[in-house]
Design a protein around this motif. Sequence first.
Motif, mmCIF file in Angstrom:
data_model
loop_
_atom_site.group_PDB
_atom_site.id
_atom_site.type_symbol
_atom_site.label_atom_id
_atom_site.label_comp_id
_atom_site.label_asym_id
_atom_site.label_seq_id
_atom_site.Cartn_x
_atom_site.Cartn_y
_atom_site.Cartn_z
ATOM 1 N N PRO A 193 54.757 -5.023 31.793
ATOM 2 C CA PRO A 193 54.772 -3.701 32.189
ATOM 3 C C PRO A 193 53.996 -3.706 33.551
ATOM 4 C CG PRO A 193 53.052 -4.153 30.733
ATOM 5 C CD PRO A 193 54.014 -5.188 30.513
ATOM 6 N N PRO A 194 54.595 -3.120 34.821
ATOM 7 C CA PRO A 194 54.145 -3.079 36.221
ATOM 8 C C PRO A 194 52.569 -2.435 36.130
ATOM 9 C CG PRO A 194 55.627 -1.149 35.790
ATOM 10 C CD PRO A 194 55.791 -1.993 34.642
ATOM 11 N N HIS A 195 51.869 -2.909 37.040
ATOM 12 C CA HIS A 195 50.558 -2.618 37.531
ATOM 13 C C HIS A 195 50.458 -2.632 38.882
ATOM 14 C CE1 HIS A 195 49.908 -4.097 33.328
ATOM 15 N NE2 HIS A 195 49.128 -3.034 33.111
ATOM 16 N N VAL A 196 49.441 -1.691 39.337
ATOM 17 C CA VAL A 196 49.083 -1.454 40.850
ATOM 18 C C VAL A 196 47.573 -1.507 40.833
ATOM 19 C CG1 VAL A 196 51.207 -0.230 41.291
ATOM 20 C CG2 VAL A 196 49.107 0.990 40.813
ATOM 21 N N ILE A 197 47.002 -1.727 42.047
ATOM 22 C CA ILE A 197 45.553 -1.496 42.436
ATOM 23 C C ILE A 197 45.378 -0.678 43.373
ATOM 24 C CG2 ILE A 197 43.771 -2.944 43.284
ATOM 25 C CD1 ILE A 197 45.026 -5.706 42.359
ATOM 26 N N GLY A 198 44.194 0.021 43.154
ATOM 27 C CA GLY A 198 43.821 1.022 44.191
ATOM 28 C C GLY A 198 42.196 0.584 44.528
ATOM 29 N N ILE A 199 42.031 0.472 45.744
ATOM 30 C CA ILE A 199 40.716 0.048 46.325
ATOM 31 C C ILE A 199 40.157 1.285 47.003
ATOM 32 C CG2 ILE A 199 39.504 -1.561 47.722
ATOM 33 C CD1 ILE A 199 41.980 -3.414 47.174
ATOM 34 N N ASP A 200 38.808 1.472 46.916
ATOM 35 C CA ASP A 200 38.128 2.320 47.791
ATOM 36 C C ASP A 200 36.820 1.809 48.343
ATOM 37 O OD1 ASP A 200 37.274 4.881 48.947
ATOM 38 O OD2 ASP A 200 35.592 4.835 47.643
ATOM 39 N N ILE A 201 36.898 1.649 49.636
ATOM 40 C CA ILE A 201 35.867 0.979 50.479
ATOM 41 C C ILE A 201 34.768 2.260 50.834
ATOM 42 C CG2 ILE A 201 35.060 -0.198 52.533
ATOM 43 C CD1 ILE A 201 37.736 -1.284 52.707
ATOM 44 N N GLY A 202 33.493 2.354 49.999
ATOM 45 C CA GLY A 202 32.694 3.237 50.318
ATOM 46 C C GLY A 202 31.700 3.007 50.935
ATOM 47 N N THR A 203 30.561 4.280 51.397
ATOM 48 C CA THR A 203 29.417 3.758 51.994
ATOM 49 C C THR A 203 28.544 2.905 51.724
ATOM 50 O OG1 THR A 203 29.840 6.110 52.952
ATOM 51 C CG2 THR A 203 27.758 4.895 53.651
ATOM 52 N N GLN A 204 28.541 2.761 50.296
ATOM 53 C CA GLN A 204 27.452 2.080 49.613
ATOM 54 C C GLN A 204 28.060 1.012 48.721
ATOM 55 O OE1 GLN A 204 24.793 5.606 48.411
ATOM 56 N NE2 GLN A 204 23.323 4.482 49.721
ATOM 57 N N SER A 205 29.181 1.068 48.205
ATOM 58 C CA SER A 205 29.816 0.287 47.278
ATOM 59 C C SER A 205 31.376 0.451 47.582
ATOM 60 C CB SER A 205 29.741 0.466 45.773
ATOM 61 O OG SER A 205 30.145 1.720 45.589
ATOM 62 N N THR A 206 32.127 -0.649 47.072
ATOM 63 C CA THR A 206 33.584 -0.756 47.044
ATOM 64 C C THR A 206 33.951 -0.782 45.535
ATOM 65 O OG1 THR A 206 34.041 -1.555 49.202
ATOM 66 C CG2 THR A 206 35.537 -2.283 47.447
ATOM 67 N N LYS A 207 34.919 -0.125 45.173
ATOM 68 C CA LYS A 207 35.528 -0.272 43.760
ATOM 69 C C LYS A 207 36.881 -0.324 43.826
ATOM 70 C CE LYS A 207 34.949 2.337 39.512
ATOM 71 N NZ LYS A 207 34.514 3.487 38.816
ATOM 72 N N ALA A 208 37.513 -1.166 42.901
ATOM 73 C CA ALA A 208 38.980 -1.523 42.716
ATOM 74 C C ALA A 208 39.299 -1.014 41.250
ATOM 75 C CB ALA A 208 39.155 -2.856 42.866
ATOM 76 N N LEU A 209 40.545 -0.356 41.081
ATOM 77 C CA LEU A 209 41.015 -0.093 39.751
ATOM 78 C C LEU A 209 42.440 -0.604 39.473
ATOM 79 C CD1 LEU A 209 40.354 3.900 39.567
ATOM 80 C CD2 LEU A 209 38.995 1.942 38.988
ATOM 81 N N VAL A 210 42.830 -1.009 38.242
ATOM 82 C CA VAL A 210 44.067 -1.385 38.095
ATOM 83 C C VAL A 210 44.761 -0.388 37.391
ATOM 84 C CG1 VAL A 210 45.672 -2.837 36.931
ATOM 85 C CG2 VAL A 210 43.616 -4.074 38.060
ATOM 86 N N GLY A 256 28.360 -3.419 45.266
ATOM 87 C CA GLY A 256 27.359 -2.760 46.154
ATOM 88 C C GLY A 256 26.886 -3.527 47.476
ATOM 89 N N TYR A 257 26.546 -2.705 48.350
ATOM 90 C CA TYR A 257 25.854 -3.200 49.666
ATOM 91 C C TYR A 257 25.152 -1.954 50.316
ATOM 92 C CZ TYR A 257 30.644 -1.309 50.640
ATOM 93 O OH TYR A 257 31.706 -0.454 50.773
ATOM 94 N N ARG A 258 24.518 -2.210 51.526
ATOM 95 C CA ARG A 258 23.587 -1.417 52.000
ATOM 96 C C ARG A 258 24.335 -1.016 53.423
ATOM 97 N NH1 ARG A 258 18.622 -0.796 49.840
ATOM 98 N NH2 ARG A 258 17.765 0.053 51.706
ATOM 99 N N VAL A 259 23.878 0.303 53.860
ATOM 100 C CA VAL A 259 24.264 0.584 55.268
ATOM 101 C C VAL A 259 23.055 0.264 56.211
ATOM 102 C CG1 VAL A 259 24.553 2.752 56.723
ATOM 103 C CG2 VAL A 259 25.474 2.889 54.272
ATOM 104 N N ASP A 260 23.523 -0.328 57.488
ATOM 105 C CA ASP A 260 22.570 -0.780 58.486
ATOM 106 C C ASP A 260 22.106 0.469 59.240
ATOM 107 O OD1 ASP A 260 22.811 -3.427 57.494
ATOM 108 O OD2 ASP A 260 24.273 -3.769 59.121
ATOM 109 N N THR A 261 20.798 0.582 59.239
ATOM 110 C CA THR A 261 20.286 1.868 60.208
ATOM 111 C C THR A 261 19.153 1.282 60.985
ATOM 112 O OG1 THR A 261 18.668 2.265 58.273
ATOM 113 C CG2 THR A 261 20.619 3.707 58.284
ATOM 114 N N PRO A 262 19.512 0.623 61.910
ATOM 115 C CA PRO A 262 18.528 -0.010 63.018
ATOM 116 C C PRO A 262 17.785 1.047 63.980
ATOM 117 C CG PRO A 262 20.780 -0.240 63.865
ATOM 118 C CD PRO A 262 20.880 0.391 62.714
ATOM 119 N N GLN A 263 18.118 2.328 63.994
ATOM 120 C CA GLN A 263 17.222 3.318 64.810
ATOM 121 C C GLN A 263 17.662 4.571 63.835
ATOM 122 O OE1 GLN A 263 17.446 3.636 68.872
ATOM 123 N NE2 GLN A 263 18.092 1.288 68.957
ATOM 124 N N PRO A 264 16.854 5.491 63.965
ATOM 125 C CA PRO A 264 16.942 6.943 63.518
ATOM 126 C C PRO A 264 18.044 7.200 64.054
ATOM 127 C CG PRO A 264 14.630 6.618 64.355
ATOM 128 C CD PRO A 264 15.477 5.470 64.863
#
Length: 512
Positions: free
Chosen positions: A2-19, A33-41
Motif C-alpha cells: 500500500p502507498p504512503h506519503v510523508i508530511g513534515i512541519d518545521i515549527g518554531t520549537q520543534s519539527t514533526k514528521a508523519l507517515v 525539539g530545538y530552541r529559538v535564538d534571541t540574542p537581543q530583546p
Amino acid sequence: MPPHVIGIDIGTQSTKALVLDGQGRIIASHHQGYRVDTPQPRWAEQWPDVWWQAVVACIKGCLASQDVEPASIQALCISSLYGGSGIPVDEAMEPLHPCLIWMDRRAEPQVNWVRQHVDLARLEAVTGNGVDSYYGFTKMMWLKQERPDIWARTRYLVPPNNYMAWRLTGELAVDHSSAGNIGGVYDLISRCWSEEMTTALGLDTDKLPPRLVDSGDAVGSLDATMAEMLGLPEGIAVVAGGVDAAMATLAGGATAPGHHVAMIGTSMCWGMINQQPTPGSGLISFPHVLNGERDIYTFGGALTAGASVAWYLDTFFADRNDHGDIYAELEALAAALPPGANRLLFQPYLMGERSPVWDARASAAFIGLDFTHRREHMYRAVLEGVAFALRHNMQAGASTQVELDPRLIVVGGVTQSDLWMQIIADITGHPVYTYRENVEAALGAGLLAARHQGLLSLDDGELHGTLIERAIPNPDTQATYDALFQCYCDLYPALQPLMHRLDSIELPGEVT
C-alpha cells in the motif's frame, strides 16, 4: 504494497514528521525539539541547519517504525513556520545569516520609514497586506540596511520549507503561500512578485527566487544522494508545501470559502478561506495552500495565547512544579465563577500584538482588579482575554463579506480545556468543534502529498478526522460577554499612548 506519503512541519520549537496511508490515516510519527535564538530583546532568529538536522532525524525516525516500509513512500511535502526574511543564501546556496523568523520585531525603524515614504494605500491594494515588523519585507529591509555585507553576498532569500525542498531535490522554487506571507513584495491579484512595490521599498527583485509554484505542486524529485542518506526511494515527488497556519487550517477541513479554523497553542491564528483581498481589514492574506490560484487564506493572530496561561502559572505558581495539578485546580475553581471573572479583563499583549492592532510596543494588562479577585478570577480572565482576541480578529474578518461556516473548528493544545472551549463558544457566538485526532500542520502537508499522488481528493470538503461538538453558545452569557468585549476593544486605544511612553523610558542598566 500500500502507498504512503510523508508530511513534515518545521515549527518554531520543534519539527514533526508523519507517515500517512492512502486514506490520510497516521501510520507513524516522530518529532525533534530545538530552541529559538534571541540574542537581543525583540530579536528571534534560527539557523537553517537546525531545521535540516531535525527534518533528517524526523524522516529517519518515521522510517524506523515497523509499520512503515520505506519503499512504499511515494511523496513528501513540507510545511514550515513563517520564515520572515527568508534565509539569505549565497551563489552556492550556503546560508549567510540566521533567518529572521515571524517572532522577530527588530525592524521597527524600517516600518516607520515605510509609513513615511511609501503609499500605504497602494501597498495594500497590490499586496493585500499592510506594514508591520511581522512581515518579511521589513526584515529584508533591515538586513539590507543593517547587514550590508551580508546583503551584498546574498543571491536569494528563501523561505524555510522551500530551502529544505532545494536540499532534497536541487531545485529552487517558492510556493505562493510563503511568497504572499512575506507581504510588501508579492502581488496578491496577479500571483507574482511585485516589481513596483519591491522598487518602492528599496529592495532587490533579483534576490527573490523567480520560480513560483502552487503549494500542491512538486518542486522536483528526491535526488539519489538524499535518497540514500534518508533511506527513501530515489525520485519520489517533493511537494512544495507552505506556511504552517494555512497547513493546519487545511488539516482542520478548510477547503472552501467560508470555512474557518482557530489554531490555538502557544500563539493563536484564526484563518478563513475567501477569494478576494481584504485591504484595510488589519488581517494577513496570501494564496491558500489548496487551490491557491483561486482561494485566499486570510488570517489574524494573537502572539500569546497558551503562552499567556503559561506565563500566569510561571509567575504566580513559581514555587510549584506540578503544572498539571494546578491546571486541574484552577479549571474547577474558574468554571464555578460567573462569566466575566467579576468584571476583570486581561489584555494578552505580552509580546506586543499582531492583528488587528499591529503594535510591537503594546503591552499586557489586567483591568478591573479589586480586593474580591482571587487566583481563579485572574486565570479565567486570561482565558477570556485570549477568546476576546480571537473574536477581535473574527470581527475584522467580517469585512471580507464571506459568510462564515456556523461551526468554529478549534485545533491545538487549548482543546484539552472544556472550560476554554465553552468560553470561546460564548464569546464568539459560534458552536465550537474539535477533533478527536491530533490535527496539525504536518497532517496538512501529508494530505497535500497524498493529493499530489492522486490518493486523496481534498476538494469535496471531506474531513480526515472525527469532529466532536464541544460547546454551544449559552444565550444567557452572551449579553454579558458582548458588553465586556466592547470594553476589551476600547482598552487598546485608551492605553496605547501610555504603553508607548512606558516603553520609551530608559531604565538604569538596561541594554537597548
